[in-house]
Write an enzyme that holds these catalytic residues in place. Structure first.
Site, PDB file in Angstrom:
ATOM      1  N   LYS A   1       0.889  -1.244   0.029  1.00 58.11           N
ATOM      2  CA  LYS A   1       0.060  -0.028  -0.138  1.00 58.11           C
ATOM      3  C   LYS A   1       0.888   1.231   0.013  1.00 58.11           C
ATOM      4  CE  LYS A   1      -1.662   3.030   2.498  1.00 58.11           C
ATOM      5  NZ  LYS A   1      -1.534   4.394   1.650  1.00 58.11           N
TER       6      LYS A   1
ATOM      7  N   GLY B   1       7.000   5.379   8.168  1.00 54.73           N
ATOM      8  CA  GLY B   1       6.357   6.549   8.176  1.00 54.73           C
ATOM      9  C   GLY B   1       6.586   7.379   9.536  1.00 54.73           C
TER      10      GLY B   1
ATOM     11  N   THR C   1       6.266   8.420  13.567  1.00 53.68           N
ATOM     12  CA  THR C   1       6.074   7.745  14.824  1.00 53.68           C
ATOM     13  C   THR C   1       4.918   7.588  15.062  1.00 53.68           C
ATOM     14  OG1 THR C   1       8.601   8.093  15.098  1.00 53.68           O
ATOM     15  CG2 THR C   1       7.091   7.606  17.189  1.00 53.68           C
TER      16      THR C   1
ATOM     17  N   VAL D   1       2.003   7.231  13.612  1.00 54.37           N
ATOM     18  CA  VAL D   1       1.277   6.174  13.032  1.00 54.37           C
ATOM     19  C   VAL D   1       1.817   4.791  13.171  1.00 54.37           C
ATOM     20  CG1 VAL D   1       0.625   5.021  10.521  1.00 54.37           C
ATOM     21  CG2 VAL D   1       0.201   7.689  11.062  1.00 54.37           C
ATOM     22  N   GLY D   2       3.244   4.869  13.432  1.00 51.61           N
ATOM     23  CA  GLY D   2       3.751   3.441  13.945  1.00 51.61           C
ATOM     24  C   GLY D   2       3.171   3.110  15.204  1.00 51.61           C
TER      25      GLY D   2
ATOM     26  N   GLU E   1      10.046   1.547  10.400  1.00 53.86           N
ATOM     27  CA  GLU E   1      11.052   2.526  10.209  1.00 53.86           C
ATOM     28  C   GLU E   1      10.462   3.931  10.210  1.00 53.86           C
ATOM     29  OE1 GLU E   1      13.689   2.501   6.797  1.00 53.86           O
ATOM     30  OE2 GLU E   1      14.516   4.485   7.188  1.00 53.86           O
TER      31      GLU E   1
ATOM     32  N   CYS F   1      13.669  10.755   6.219  1.00 55.65           N
ATOM     33  CA  CYS F   1      13.814  10.289   7.907  1.00 55.65           C
ATOM     34  C   CYS F   1      15.234  10.472   8.257  1.00 55.65           C
ATOM     35  CB  CYS F   1      13.113   9.008   7.952  1.00 55.65           C
ATOM     36  SG  CYS F   1      13.888   7.564   6.901  1.00 55.65           S
TER      37      CYS F   1
ATOM     38  N   GLU G   1      10.543  16.131  14.730  1.00 56.13           N
ATOM     39  CA  GLU G   1      11.138  15.984  13.289  1.00 56.13           C
ATOM     40  C   GLU G   1      10.203  16.864  12.391  1.00 56.13           C
ATOM     41  OE1 GLU G   1       9.576  12.284  11.253  1.00 56.13           O
ATOM     42  OE2 GLU G   1      11.478  12.039  10.475  1.00 56.13           O
TER      43      GLU G   1
HETATM   44  P1  NDP Z   1       2.256   8.816   7.813  1.00 53.49           P
HETATM   45  O1  NDP Z   1       2.896   7.970   8.821  1.00 53.49           O
HETATM   46  O2  NDP Z   1       0.798   9.042   8.094  1.00 53.49           O
HETATM   47  O3  NDP Z   1       2.264   8.156   6.391  1.00 53.49           O
HETATM   48  C1  NDP Z   1       3.034   6.819   6.074  1.00 53.49           C
HETATM   49  C2  NDP Z   1       2.101   5.750   5.384  1.00 53.49           C
HETATM   50  O4  NDP Z   1       1.370   5.198   6.267  1.00 53.49           O
HETATM   51  C3  NDP Z   1       1.521   6.104   4.333  1.00 53.49           C
HETATM   52  O5  NDP Z   1       1.370   5.381   3.152  1.00 53.49           O
HETATM   53  C4  NDP Z   1       0.208   6.451   4.895  1.00 53.49           C
HETATM   54  O6  NDP Z   1      -0.984   6.244   3.829  1.00 53.49           O
HETATM   55  C5  NDP Z   1       0.178   5.289   5.927  1.00 53.49           C
HETATM   56  N1  NDP Z   1      -0.953   5.391   6.860  1.00 53.49           N
HETATM   57  C6  NDP Z   1      -1.577   6.608   7.443  1.00 53.49           C
HETATM   58  N2  NDP Z   1      -2.264   6.285   8.443  1.00 53.49           N
HETATM   59  C7  NDP Z   1      -2.321   4.966   8.519  1.00 53.49           C
HETATM   60  C8  NDP Z   1      -2.822   4.124   9.490  1.00 53.49           C
HETATM   61  N3  NDP Z   1      -3.644   4.498  10.305  1.00 53.49           N
HETATM   62  N4  NDP Z   1      -2.425   2.627   9.432  1.00 53.49           N
HETATM   63  C9  NDP Z   1      -1.412   2.497   8.616  1.00 53.49           C
HETATM   64  N5  NDP Z   1      -1.044   3.313   7.720  1.00 53.49           N
HETATM   65  C10 NDP Z   1      -1.297   4.505   7.645  1.00 53.49           C
HETATM   66  O7  NDP Z   1       3.004  10.160   7.357  1.00 53.49           O
HETATM   67  P2  NDP Z   1       2.333  11.663   7.124  1.00 53.49           P
HETATM   68  O8  NDP Z   1       2.334  11.488   5.385  1.00 53.49           O
HETATM   69  O9  NDP Z   1       1.126  11.972   7.711  1.00 53.49           O
HETATM   70  O10 NDP Z   1       3.655  12.482   7.156  1.00 53.49           O
HETATM   71  C11 NDP Z   1       3.429  13.058   8.687  1.00 53.49           C
HETATM   72  C12 NDP Z   1       5.039  13.102   9.174  1.00 53.49           C
HETATM   73  O11 NDP Z   1       5.530  11.793   9.255  1.00 53.49           O
HETATM   74  C13 NDP Z   1       6.046  13.952   8.443  1.00 53.49           C
HETATM   75  O12 NDP Z   1       5.988  15.119   8.428  1.00 53.49           O
HETATM   76  C14 NDP Z   1       7.228  13.008   8.983  1.00 53.49           C
HETATM   77  O13 NDP Z   1       7.649  13.839  10.085  1.00 53.49           O
HETATM   78  C15 NDP Z   1       6.859  11.820   8.982  1.00 53.49           C
HETATM   79  N6  NDP Z   1       7.059  10.752   7.942  1.00 53.49           N
HETATM   80  C16 NDP Z   1       8.336  10.075   8.168  1.00 53.49           C
HETATM   81  C17 NDP Z   1       8.797   9.192   7.091  1.00 53.49           C
HETATM   82  C18 NDP Z   1       9.846   8.349   7.360  1.00 53.49           C
HETATM   83  O14 NDP Z   1      10.486   7.896   6.187  1.00 53.49           O
HETATM   84  N7  NDP Z   1      10.192   8.053   8.437  1.00 53.49           N
HETATM   85  C19 NDP Z   1       7.880   9.131   5.848  1.00 53.49           C
HETATM   86  C20 NDP Z   1       6.690   9.942   5.773  1.00 53.49           C
HETATM   87  C21 NDP Z   1       6.421  10.779   7.001  1.00 53.49           C
HETATM   88  P3  NDP Z   1      -1.540   7.774   3.046  1.00 53.49           P
HETATM   89  O15 NDP Z   1      -0.254   8.531   2.898  1.00 53.49           O
HETATM   90  O16 NDP Z   1      -2.145   7.227   1.909  1.00 53.49           O
HETATM   91  O17 NDP Z   1      -2.464   8.345   4.035  1.00 53.49           O
END
Ligand code: NDP
Length: 499
Positions: free
Chosen positions: A188, A241, A243, A245-246, A263, A297, A395
């Site tokens: 996804k 993604g 922390t 949502v993690g 990660e 990240c 971050e």
């Molecule tokens: P998210 O953590 O929301 O998104 C990362 C992934 O998780 C996307 O595919 C997203 O889908 C998906 N996702 C969102 N909600 C859920 C859920 N409840 N359960 C499972 N998967 C989910 O990051 P954001 O896009 O909101 O970015 C916000 C902040 O996150 C950034 O400002 C940054 O600080 C951090 N970030 C860190 C990353 C890294 O590489 N460590 C990468 C991206 C963000 P969808 O996008 O379709 O909603």
């Protein structure tokens, strides 16, 4: 007529993608579409189906069938390796196309996207080797009557949730390793950057990957991502993604205690000692925060610099940042492109405003750049930052660097560790003792000495503390997608229990 921007054209109309299940492109039909606008040009570039939970179930069933009937998981590893090698070849031959869609959806510079695709091909090649060398262990020391084996088996169906900052690179730091282990995948991508994850489905099919082994379900994180982490028939989820949502993934995974690879975020220190090659370090620090517009990240977003050279070094970094070419992502000479989402653009600008309010000294940058359309932010440097300020703790995920001076090695290490995160760190010094001491004592999963952001398929990725669980890539990467089985084999006859 295509509109010409830089040296490449924007598409006349947005390209419509289907999702991908059991080796077939699925048409969106009655489903709604998500229309993606290029963050650099603000024109529609792709249309991606908003899948439902039922679509996810279909994909998980296909992945489960493909896993259980052994069409991939039980074939000789050499055959898996050959598919991965063919995929690498096709990927290289379609690199320009992959880079183009990546740039249109993400806003990163086209030359960077192209280099990332080349790196991805290398991931497939390396994982092909790992498929063939993965092995268990044997215990020939249990006495005459017993022989012991430890085998590795693929973990099963893996859900792969990837973010928008490196849609294809992060995907390819995982997919070949998961496939090399013999697992099947339901991916996804982020709703805003799904194109290259879908193009990979075509590439893998052409390379000979059996149907059902790589499925892609597109849609929002809160619907599809959440459903994946809750799904009782997915054995493991790899999530990259935020922390926050993690943390939700950890809660949701409890239903079937699926394994999680996480990660997550980082607030990574760049430690610069006075004895470093300051020109070189300044260039590295500018790269560490400017690369991918700081939406990375592992961005080096905290500059911890020895007080005796802090002022000189700050000027050097500011001069480098001022020279970096920010602009149209489709222009091959661009080094920093657009901010990927409107929400992220707002977040970064809010943090810049907060830095000013909290009393940090703005050295360079400090706001949006106006190119007529799209979202662009000038690389920004703040001096006089304290550990209490939000720009030194959170971050930001943008090109915003916070400078904090230190006195002595112990203070540098304490400042570097003063974060809930532990993803990455860099140290710049010509003194080997300092470099090793700092490398050992700073708690981070990735470390760079006199360089930054170096990577490749051989070395694993992952974080300490709240930056995540597990490792991707390298030989550790394939092992994460296996489970261990212990086998005791009786030689001869057992000592009877019932007498
Ligand atoms: P998210 O953590 O929301 O998104 C990362 C992934 O998780 C996307 O595919 C997203 O889908 C998906 N996702 C969102 N909600 C859920 C859920 N409840 N359960 C499972 N998967 C989910 O990051 P954001 O896009 O909101 O970015 C916000 C902040 O996150 C950034 O400002 C940054 O600080 C951090 N970030 C860190 C990353 C890294 O590489 N460590 C990468 C991206 C963000 P969808 O996008 O379709 O909603």
């Amino acid at each position: 007529m295509d509109q010409v921007v830089g040296r490449q054209s924007l598409p006349d109309s947005p390209r419509t993608f289907g999702f991908f299940v059991d080796g077939k492109r699925m048409e969106a039909g009655e489903r709604a579409y998500f229309e993606r606008r290029s963050p650099g040009h603000d024109v529609p570039v792709t249309r991606i189906p908003k899948c439902t939970r039922e679509d996810l179930d279909l994909a998980v069933k296909a992945a489960r069938r493909a896993f259980e009937d052994g069409r991939w998981s039980r074939i000789p590893a050499v055959e898996r390796a050959n598919v991965l090698l063919r995929a690498a070849q096709i990927l290289r031959s379609r690199a320009a196309e992959l880079a183009y869609w990546e740039t249109l959806e993400n806003g990163k510079p086209i030359s960077q996207a192209r280099a990332e695709v080349d790196g991805c091909a290398g991931m497939f090649e390396y994982a092909a080797g790992l498929a063939r060398t993965l092995h268990g262990d044997a215990f020939n020391n249990l006495g005459d009557g017993m022989f012991g084996l430890v085998t590795r088996e693929p973990i099963g169906v893996v859900g792969l949730i990837t973010p928008w900052n490196f849609p294809f690179l992060i995907l390819c730091e995982r997919v070949p390793y998961i496939l090399a282990a013999g697992c099947t995948i339901v991916a996804k991508p982020s709703e805003v950057t799904s194109a290259t994850t879908l193009l990979l489905a075509e590439i893998l099919s052409e390379a000979g990957l059996p149907d059902g082994c790589y499925n892609v379900v597109t849609g929002s994180g809160s619907v599809i991502g959440q459903a994946m982490t809750e799904h009782l028939d997915i054995d493991m989820v790899s999530f990259t993604g935020s922390t926050s949502v993690g943390r939700r993934c950890v809660e949701a995974a409890g239903g079937n205690f699926k394994k999680l690879g996480l990660e997550l975020g980082g607030k990574n220190p760049q430690i610069v000692f006075a004895d470093a090659d300051l020109e070189d370090a300044a260039d590295g620090v500018a790269f560490g925060i400017g690369f991918n517009t700081g939406q990375c990240c592992v961005s080096g977003s905290r500059l911890i610099v020895e007080r005796s050279v802090a002022s000189e070094f700050e000027k050097l970094v500011a001069a480098k940042l001022a020279k970096v070419k920010v602009g149209d992502p489709l222009d091959p000479s661009t080094q920093i492109g657009a901010i990927t989402t409107t929400a992220q653009n707002t977040t970064i600008l809010d943090y810049i405003a907060r830095g000013k309010e909290e009393g940090a000294r703005l050295v360079c940058g400090g706001g949006a750049l106006d190119f007529g359309r799209g979202h662009y932010i000038a690389p920004t440097l703040f001096g006089d930052v304290t550990s209490a300020m939000a720009i030194s703790r959170d971050e930001i995920f943008g090109p915003v660097l916070a400078v904090m001076p230190f006195d002595g090695e112990d203070e540098a290490i304490a400042m570097a560790n003063d974060t809930v995160y532990g993803l990455a760190a860099s140290v710049w010094t010509k003194n080997i003792d300092k470099a090793l001491n700092v490398t050992r004592r700073v708690r981070a999963g990735r470390f760079w000495v006199n360089t930054t952001l170096a990577g490749g398929p051989e070395l694993p990725l992952g974080g300490f503390k709240q930056s995540g669980w597990g490792r991707e890539a390298g030989s550790y990467g394939i092992e994460e997608y296996t489970q261990i089985k212990s086998v005791h084999i009786e030689i001869g006859k057992r000592e009877p229990w019932v007498r």
